[in-house]
Design a protein around this motif. Sequence first.
Motif: not given
Length: 122
Positions: A22-23, A31-32, A92-93, A110-113
Amino acid sequence: EVVLVESGGGSVQPGGSLRLSCTVSRRTPCMAWFRQSPSKGREGLATIDMSEDKKVADSVRGRFAISKAVYKDILYLQIHDAQPDDSGMYYCAAGGWMDCHPAADPYLFTYWGQGTQVTVSS
């Protein structure tokens, strides 16, 4: 805003290994990696925080490992001894300051790939 791009998914035979990447455009405090499948829904798999403390869900401990590239904002999920139940979409989140743990509420991230598909079958 944080942009995350997963890669490395694909097909693997049971017992095989796979490494997902996950870039990340910017590191965040928590991070998860999550997995989404029709049978199990969304599962938190592993987390890493700013102090590099890593946690792995009980369900995959011993087979999955989370890590981060040195000097690069790339998150990895190493899968060993893949099982058919490991099939699913892997995300990844990125989240803020929280109790950074695989059981954390996904809504805190808040952010997801866009996800990368993993299929385990013979």
